[in-house]
Design a protein around this motif. Structure first.
Motif, PDB file in Angstrom:
ATOM      1  N   THR A 168       0.850  -1.194   0.000  1.00 23.66           N
ATOM      2  CA  THR A 168       0.000   0.000   0.000  1.00 23.66           C
ATOM      3  C   THR A 168       0.880   1.236   0.000  1.00 23.66           C
ATOM      4  O   THR A 168       1.893   1.293   0.716  1.00 23.66           O
ATOM      5  N   ILE A 169       0.471   2.213  -0.809  1.00 19.84           N
ATOM      6  CA  ILE A 169       1.234   3.465  -0.885  1.00 19.84           C
ATOM      7  C   ILE A 169       1.402   4.071   0.500  1.00 19.84           C
ATOM      8  O   ILE A 169       0.460   4.125   1.296  1.00 19.84           O
ATOM      9  N   ASN A 170       2.662   4.492   0.765  1.00 22.96           N
ATOM     10  CA  ASN A 170       3.008   5.210   1.995  1.00 22.96           C
ATOM     11  C   ASN A 170       2.839   4.379   3.253  1.00 22.96           C
ATOM     12  O   ASN A 170       2.742   4.921   4.361  1.00 22.96           O
ATOM     13  N   ALA A 205      12.026  -4.677   1.350  1.00 23.16           N
ATOM     14  CA  ALA A 205      11.554  -3.762   2.391  1.00 23.16           C
ATOM     15  C   ALA A 205      11.569  -2.342   1.868  1.00 23.16           C
ATOM     16  O   ALA A 205      12.225  -2.026   0.875  1.00 23.16           O
ATOM     17  N   GLY A 206      10.802  -1.493   2.576  1.00 17.82           N
ATOM     18  CA  GLY A 206      10.731  -0.095   2.218  1.00 17.82           C
ATOM     19  C   GLY A 206       9.304   0.413   2.328  1.00 17.82           C
ATOM     20  O   GLY A 206       8.403  -0.295   2.784  1.00 17.82           O
ATOM     21  N   THR A 207       9.084   1.645   1.890  1.00 20.22           N
ATOM     22  CA  THR A 207       7.748   2.250   1.912  1.00 20.22           C
ATOM     23  C   THR A 207       7.442   2.730   0.508  1.00 20.22           C
ATOM     24  O   THR A 207       7.967   3.765   0.069  1.00 20.22           O
ATOM     25  N   PRO A 208       6.604   1.995  -0.230  1.00 18.26           N
ATOM     26  CA  PRO A 208       6.344   2.361  -1.629  1.00 18.26           C
ATOM     27  C   PRO A 208       5.619   3.688  -1.720  1.00 18.26           C
ATOM     28  O   PRO A 208       4.821   4.054  -0.856  1.00 18.26           O
ATOM     29  N   PRO A 241      13.672  -5.725 -13.738  1.00 13.40           N
ATOM     30  CA  PRO A 241      14.171  -4.377 -13.428  1.00 13.40           C
ATOM     31  C   PRO A 241      14.088  -4.089 -11.936  1.00 13.40           C
ATOM     32  O   PRO A 241      13.571  -4.907 -11.179  1.00 13.40           O
ATOM     33  N   LEU A 242      14.572  -2.912 -11.561  1.00 16.28           N
ATOM     34  CA  LEU A 242      14.572  -2.568 -10.151  1.00 16.28           C
ATOM     35  C   LEU A 242      13.158  -2.556  -9.580  1.00 16.28           C
ATOM     36  O   LEU A 242      12.175  -2.352 -10.297  1.00 16.28           O
ATOM     37  N   LEU A 243      13.047  -2.775  -8.287  1.00 13.55           N
ATOM     38  CA  LEU A 243      11.758  -2.732  -7.600  1.00 13.55           C
ATOM     39  C   LEU A 243      11.192  -1.321  -7.626  1.00 13.55           C
ATOM     40  O   LEU A 243      11.925  -0.350  -7.888  1.00 13.55           O
ATOM     41  N   PRO A 244       9.868  -1.152  -7.373  1.00 15.02           N
ATOM     42  CA  PRO A 244       9.267   0.190  -7.356  1.00 15.02           C
ATOM     43  C   PRO A 244      10.011   1.123  -6.412  1.00 15.02           C
ATOM     44  O   PRO A 244      10.688   0.702  -5.480  1.00 15.02           O
TER      45      PRO A 244
END
Length: 394
Positions: free
Chosen positions: A49-51, A89-92, A73-76
């Motif tokens: 989910t965004i953010n 991991a991260g915050t899309p 390709p690279l992840l979003p």
């Protein structure tokens, strides 16, 4: 001696190269197990989910550890792949679905590598969860209550509960944790204040302070204040009416008596065929399921069968004033009179009273056969007729 050792080594190399496919140990000692086939075990990635923080991983099997992961390709934007663990991991920050080829390489000799393409969907942020119910309707003791608390926004199924320490529901009511419906049968009057909370599958929640007023039941109130009259020998049927009360109402006589051959049913219907003329006074009582009562004094007048008792009409003269009132017996007032054929010119019949008045016009001399009819207002409307002769002289 040296040449013998060389020959032995050549023989050993040739022999074991032939049988190595059987898994036998070659000359020079144990070389360790052969690594299994390397594979990527992950078949799909969960949506993000965004953010909102995202955490997932790709997993491998077989081969020789440690592994090395890569993706193309690279992840979003704002997501990364840990080459050593396969953790994502991260915050899309962008919505959409993308396709990525993951490559897994092991450390066997020679090194193995495999690829597997997976899609990754990043959803829009769900609408803010908000409880929209700000008030609840009143209830009544011992009457079923059913009211849903509503909310908008959020994601997935909602879970409802009462916030501890903020109050309780009225005795006899409960909150459904899945539907948010408050239901049950309240057992005590009063106002109960409490706070509900709704939580969605994505971690959002909202609270709302509410209250429910439970009222004392309204007792029944008899609205029938008069009853139609009856007639001897004519069927009688009247239903008593009441408002308020809880549950079914039950009727009975509190005092007095009904006209002969009439009875009152528990449903409040007075019926039967009266046999005697006269007036009967009585009091009816109604009770609801909570045993709350109300009473009402009533009366029924039973009249004799309607009949016209006038047997003749006096003669009239042209140009002279004429007045005669028809008489009747029995029946239930008010009454309506009529005549056929019409009276001679100059004379009129008053429908409410049966009075004939006027001045016969010139040229009306003669004898007239007139049929007079009277109708009453009983529940089974009665009519009576009589043929009378009216003579007009000049």
């Amino acid at each position: 001696m040296k040449s013998a050792n060389v020959i032995g080594r050549i023989f050993c190399a040739v022999f074991f190269s032939s049988v190595s496919i059987l898994g036998l140990t070659a000359c020079g000692g144990d070389s360790g197990p052969t690594p299994g086939t390397l594979a990527i075990a992950t078949s799909s990635l969960p949506n993000g989910t965004i953010n909102r923080p995202y955490a997932a991983s790709v997993n491998g099997s077989g081969g020789a550890l440690p592994y090395t992961w890569s993706v193309s390709p690279l992840l979003p934007d704002n997501l990364s792949l840990d080459p050593a663990t396969g953790a994502i991991a991260g915050t899309p920050t962008r919505q959409g679905t993308t396709s990525h080829t993951f490559t897994l390489r092991d450390t066997s000799a020679p090194s193995q590598s495999v690829e597997h393409t997976l899609s990754l969907t990043i959803d829009l942020s769900p609408a803010v969860l908000t409880i929209t119910t700000t008030s609840l309707p009143n209830g009544t003791v011992n009457q079923a209550y059913n009211q849903a608390v509503l909310a908008t926004g959020g994601s997935g199924a909602l879970t409802w509960s009462l916030v501890p320490g903020t109050g309780t529901l009225p005795p006899g009511l409960s909150l459904n944790q899945v539907t948010g419906v408050i239901s049950g049968t309240p057992t005590a009057a009063g106002t109960s204040s409490f706070t509900v909370t709704a939580a969605d599958a994505g971690g959002q929640n909202d609270t709302q302070a509410l209250s429910i007023l439970i009222n004392i039941p309204t007792p029944p109130n008899i609205t029938t204040t008069t009853l139609a009259g009856g007639t001897v020998g004519q069927p009688y049927n009247q239903t008593l009416q009441a408002t308020g009360g809880t549950g079914a109402l039950t009727w009975s006589l509190a005092s007095g008596s009904l006209p002969a051959m009439l009875s009152l049913s528990p449903a409040g219907v007075i019926s039967g065929t009266p046999t005697n003329a006269g007036n009967s006074n009585f009091t009816v009582r109604v009770r609801d399921t909570l045993n709350q009562p109300d009473t009402q004094p009533l009366s029924i007048t039973v009249s004799a069968v309607l009949a016209i008792t006038t047997t003749s009409l006096p003669s009239a003269e042209e140009g002279d004033s004429y007045r005669r009132t028809l008489q009747r017996s029995g029946g239930v007032a008010p009454f309506t009179w009529s005549v056929t054929p019409a009276l001679p010119d100059g004379l009129n019949l008053d429908p409410p009273t049966g009075e004939i008045t006027g001045t016969p016009a010139g040229g009306t001399e003669g004898t007239y056969d007139l049929t007079f009819t009277v109708q009453d207002s009983s529940t089974q409307s009665q009519t009576a007729t009589r043929l009378l002769e009216l003579r007009i002289r000049d």
